[in-house]
Design a protein around this motif. Sequence first.
Motif, mmCIF file in Angstrom:
data_model
loop_
_atom_site.group_PDB
_atom_site.id
_atom_site.type_symbol
_atom_site.label_atom_id
_atom_site.label_comp_id
_atom_site.label_asym_id
_atom_site.label_seq_id
_atom_site.Cartn_x
_atom_site.Cartn_y
_atom_site.Cartn_z
ATOM 1 N N ALA A 1 0.845 -1.204 0.000
ATOM 2 C CA ALA A 1 0.000 0.000 0.000
ATOM 3 C C ALA A 1 0.880 1.255 0.000
ATOM 4 O O ALA A 1 0.618 2.213 -0.719
ATOM 5 C CB ALA A 1 -0.929 -0.025 1.212
ATOM 6 N N LYS A 2 1.957 1.233 0.821
ATOM 7 C CA LYS A 2 2.864 2.385 0.916
ATOM 8 C C LYS A 2 3.528 2.675 -0.422
ATOM 9 O O LYS A 2 3.797 3.820 -0.775
ATOM 10 C CB LYS A 2 3.947 2.090 1.957
ATOM 11 N N ARG A 3 3.798 1.603 -1.160
ATOM 12 C CA ARG A 3 4.435 1.791 -2.473
ATOM 13 C C ARG A 3 3.422 2.136 -3.558
ATOM 14 O O ARG A 3 3.715 2.066 -4.751
ATOM 15 C CB ARG A 3 5.183 0.518 -2.878
ATOM 16 N N GLY A 4 2.193 2.434 -3.140
ATOM 17 C CA GLY A 4 1.201 2.904 -4.109
ATOM 18 C C GLY A 4 0.317 1.801 -4.661
ATOM 19 O O GLY A 4 -0.437 2.019 -5.601
ATOM 20 N N GLY A 5 0.409 0.608 -4.087
ATOM 21 C CA GLY A 5 -0.434 -0.491 -4.567
ATOM 22 C C GLY A 5 -1.672 -0.645 -3.699
ATOM 23 O O GLY A 5 -2.055 0.272 -2.980
#
Length: 393
Positions: free
Chosen positions: A104-108
């Motif tokens: 999630a943190k990496r934009g997923g």
Amino acid sequence: MKLLFDNASQLVTCAGAPRARRGEEARQMEVLTDAALVTKGERILAVGPRDALRAAHPDAQPIDCGGRVLMPGLVDSHTHGIFGKPRHEEQELRAAGVGYMEIAKRGGGIHSSVRDLRARSEDELLALALPRLRRLMAHGTTTLEVKSGYGLTLEDELKSLRVIRRLQRALPIRLVPTFLGAHEIPLEYRAAPRTRDEYIALLVDEMLPRVAAEGLAVFGLQLKLHADELETAGAAELAAEIGAVSADHLAAVSDLGIKALAASKTVATLLPGTMLFLGRPRQAPARALLDAGAAVALASDFNPGTSPTVNFPLVLTLAVSQLHLSVSEAILAATVNGAAAVGLAADTGQLSAGYSADLALFDIEDVRELPYWYGDHRCHATWVRGAPALLTS
Ligand code: FE
């Protein structure tokens, strides 16, 4: 016009109620040989011995099933079919041991699908959904539930539901629209100045009334719950208590939740493809649910993050090989009980007189081959409301 479906190696009717009554033997799928089926217009007129039906309906146009298996079209009661880009990067990250939070943190994660869907027009989403739903259809599905839930604003949820409405006109199968504005709390409501409660107020006070006023959804107004998916939260008990039509996922359902579902009318919908794709060892306790007397349905959970499969028969394979269902239990879960999970138990999911003529013809001789040839494509043809929906040459 009357059609007479003849020369099936087996006619699997799945006739009967979604589950046995208390004290009755467990339900088995009914498998007929030397049998035929007659449709008239949109409905099934008769199912019975081939010779008797041929004699009784000389006016019917014959359809040669060519020694294949004729059964109810599959009912996939849980999908998130309206989304933009696929999320294949996350599969490799998971394989490398990267956790959900880090992805999630990496934009997923789900919020990447939300961002992506918000940036797309209704036409773009329709163009993406059409071939995806055609692929689902190609594997034998004739009734498909489709949720919104990657918009999470009034306009983006309405946009998703309008795409489903346009798909209903564009595709020959039956689509059941669900409003899932409560899929997730969007990021902009997770930090000051806005709050989670404000999002829930938006859902209740603005989104639901608009969805209802425009007649854009069947569910969301009636209830379906994502329940006890990864953590035990008492959601199965809640679903039973509020009379939800179905409680879905249930990998982490408690013993009390199993009892509550068994004593209720709520259908327990299991999505084994999701756990497989996520690489999780824990599947829903399907045997315990069935043995307690719950009505169990199976569905694909087709979605970009956790279950991008269009192959519903593959879900049947997982049901037998991982959830320990019998083939009969799996087939009933994908037909009659799937129909119950979308409130259509009186209309589709079985080959009985009076039911919608929603049929699937599979290129196998014995119905047990359907979960056996796993990952294969065996659907030869489908009919929806008596009209051809799919024909493989
Ligand atoms: Fe889901």
